[in-house]
Design a protein around this motif. Structure first.
Motif, short mmCIF file in Angstrom:
data_model
loop_
_atom_site.label_atom_id
_atom_site.label_comp_id
_atom_site.label_asym_id
_atom_site.label_seq_id
_atom_site.Cartn_x
_atom_site.Cartn_y
_atom_site.Cartn_z
N HIS A 144 0.77 -1.10 0.02
CA HIS A 144 0.11 0.00 -0.08
C HIS A 144 0.79 1.30 0.18
O HIS A 144 1.98 1.30 0.46
CB HIS A 144 -1.04 0.10 1.46
N ASP A 145 0.25 2.44 -0.45
CA ASP A 145 0.62 3.71 -0.04
C ASP A 145 -0.96 4.50 0.13
O ASP A 145 -1.88 3.87 0.30
CB ASP A 145 1.58 4.13 -1.22
N ALA A 152 -2.45 -9.35 5.96
CA ALA A 152 -0.86 -8.68 6.38
C ALA A 152 -0.87 -7.72 5.41
O ALA A 152 -1.57 -7.63 4.40
CB ALA A 152 0.05 -9.95 6.20
N ALA A 153 0.17 -6.99 5.58
CA ALA A 153 0.34 -5.65 4.91
C ALA A 153 1.63 -4.95 4.72
O ALA A 153 2.51 -5.57 5.84
CB ALA A 153 -0.60 -4.71 5.23
N ALA A 154 2.14 -4.65 3.83
CA ALA A 154 3.29 -3.48 3.77
C ALA A 154 3.49 -2.39 3.02
O ALA A 154 2.70 -2.23 2.09
CB ALA A 154 4.46 -4.62 3.45
N ALA A 180 5.11 -6.36 6.64
CA ALA A 180 5.66 -5.55 7.75
C ALA A 180 4.50 -5.63 8.95
O ALA A 180 4.89 -5.56 10.12
CB ALA A 180 5.67 -4.01 7.20
N GLU A 181 3.22 -5.79 8.44
CA GLU A 181 2.21 -5.94 9.57
C GLU A 181 1.77 -7.29 9.52
O GLU A 181 1.10 -7.60 8.03
CB GLU A 181 1.19 -5.03 9.30
N GLU A 182 1.56 -8.10 10.52
CA GLU A 182 1.31 -9.48 10.27
C GLU A 182 -0.29 -9.72 9.90
O GLU A 182 -0.62 -10.53 9.07
CB GLU A 182 1.58 -10.24 11.49
N LEU A 197 -0.96 0.22 6.95
CA LEU A 197 -2.16 0.05 6.23
C LEU A 197 -3.30 1.21 6.62
O LEU A 197 -3.83 2.07 6.00
CB LEU A 197 -2.61 -1.33 5.96
N ILE A 198 -3.63 1.32 7.74
CA ILE A 198 -4.80 1.98 8.52
C ILE A 198 -4.54 3.41 7.88
O ILE A 198 -5.12 4.30 7.59
CB ILE A 198 -5.04 1.70 9.91
#
Ligand code: NAP
Length: 305
Positions: free
Chosen positions: A158-159, A190-192, A218-220, A282-283
């Motif tokens: 994401h951005d 999950a996210a990065a 990065a985020e589980e 992400l949020i």
């Protein structure tokens, strides 16, 4: 190194290209359009005209490089099976140009392929052979004979403009007028951040190990309810919980993911490659997103879906 990058004009590829160039590598970027060629030249990359369907163009690009990063994919989910086949043939063509050398091939895949509800997926897991999912990027790459291949499994990258499957979720929310999650919405994705992911591709290339499976995580796991609530606030639309039965109709092709718990760990990757993600979560990106500006992106995602 001179690196052949497929998908060099895409969301992730266009972040990988400057990351490589900044580190002193040269980039030969695959593109099928004049506008793609222009954006590659603007990024100080060399242009290689071709496409995923033109296997000769892939072979000549790979043959002219010291390594390959494959991020191209045709994201038309109405022809997903067909596009997975095109991807398989493309990976085989790239591999055929590298076989018998130690020039690295990094193939992109997803953490969703190793998702097991209730468990955090790790790098050492293998994609189950009976996975009812037509995408075979990973299996194809790791079965190439005499090729120094590794796999980059991506979560939601994401951005503040694009966020993987969340982009399609936003398009769907706009269309349906409600932001939905399934049941209690505790299932996690999950996210990065894309800048961290780009750096990880470079590290994987430079410290390359044949057969490695990396998680660009990065985020589980970000709970689906938090994602749906943030989208609802951004679009000023109500947030609702749907039963699994109603979710199928609401989410359409996204239903197979919408209620799926697919947390993943990047701990082995972080340790192996000394990778430390530093980008926003992400949020935070969804909160910073200008939903009006992103309209064009989500509208085109909705059309393709
Ligand atoms: N974004 C995520 O969160 C995420 C999550 C999991 C996995 N992935 C995977 O990561 C990879 C990169 O994703 P992305 O988000 O960067 O996708 P993207 O923004 O849609 O970019 C796709 C790239 O593939 C190229 N491409 C499409 N069709 C092609 C064709 N027929 N011939 C040659 N090139 C073609 C596009 O070129 P044009 O510019 O010419 O269209 C573009 O450069 C994909 O394999 C994707 O499935 C992404």
């Amino acid at each position: 190194m001179r690196i052949f990058v497929t998908g060099a004009t895409g969301f992730i590829g266009s972040a990988v290209v400057p990351e490589l160039i900044k580190a002193g590598h040269r980039v030969l970027g695959l593109t099928r359009s004049d506008s793609g060629a222009q954006s590659l030249i603007a990024a100080a990359a060399e242009v290689h005209r071709g496409s995923l369907e033109d296997l000769d163009s892939l072979r000549t690009g790979a043959a002219a490089a010291d390594g390959v990063i494959h991020t191209a994919f045709i994201h038309d989910f109405s022809k997903f099976k067909e596009n997975c086949e095109i991807d398989r043939r493309a990976i085989e063509a790239l591999g055929s140009a590298l076989a018998g050398s130690d020039r690295p091939l990094i193939v992109t895949s997803g953490t969703a392929g190793v998702a097991a509800p209730g468990k955090v997926a790790t790098e050492d897991q293998v994609v189950p052979p009976d996975l009812p999912f037509p995408r075979v990027s990973e299996r194809t790459a790791l079965s190439l004979q005499g090729v120094s291949a590794s796999v980059m499994r991506l979560p939601q990258v994401h951005d503040t403009i694009k966020q993987g499957l969340v982009t399609y979720l936003i398009a769907m929310t706009r269309e349906k007028g409600v932001s939905a999650y399934v049941g209690e919405g505790r299932n996690r994705w999950a996210a990065a951040h894309v800048s961290d992911v780009a750096r990880l591709y470079r590290l994987a290339l430079e410290k390359h190990e044949a057969g490695a499976k990396y998680h660009a995580v990065a985020e589980e796991g970000v709970a689906m309810r938090d994602i749906a609530e943030t989208i609802g606030r951004g679009l000023k639309l109500p947030v609702v919980s749907l039963s699994p039965e109603k979710a199928a109709a609401h989410f359409g092709w996204l239903a197979m993911f919408a209620g799926l718990d697919m947390p993943a760990s990047g701990a082995q990757t972080q340790q192996r490659l000394g990778w430390q993600p530093t980008g926003p979560g992400l949020i935070a990106d969804l909160e910073q997103m200008n939903y009006l500006e992103a309209d064009a992106v989500t509208a085109s995602a909705a059309r393709r879906a």
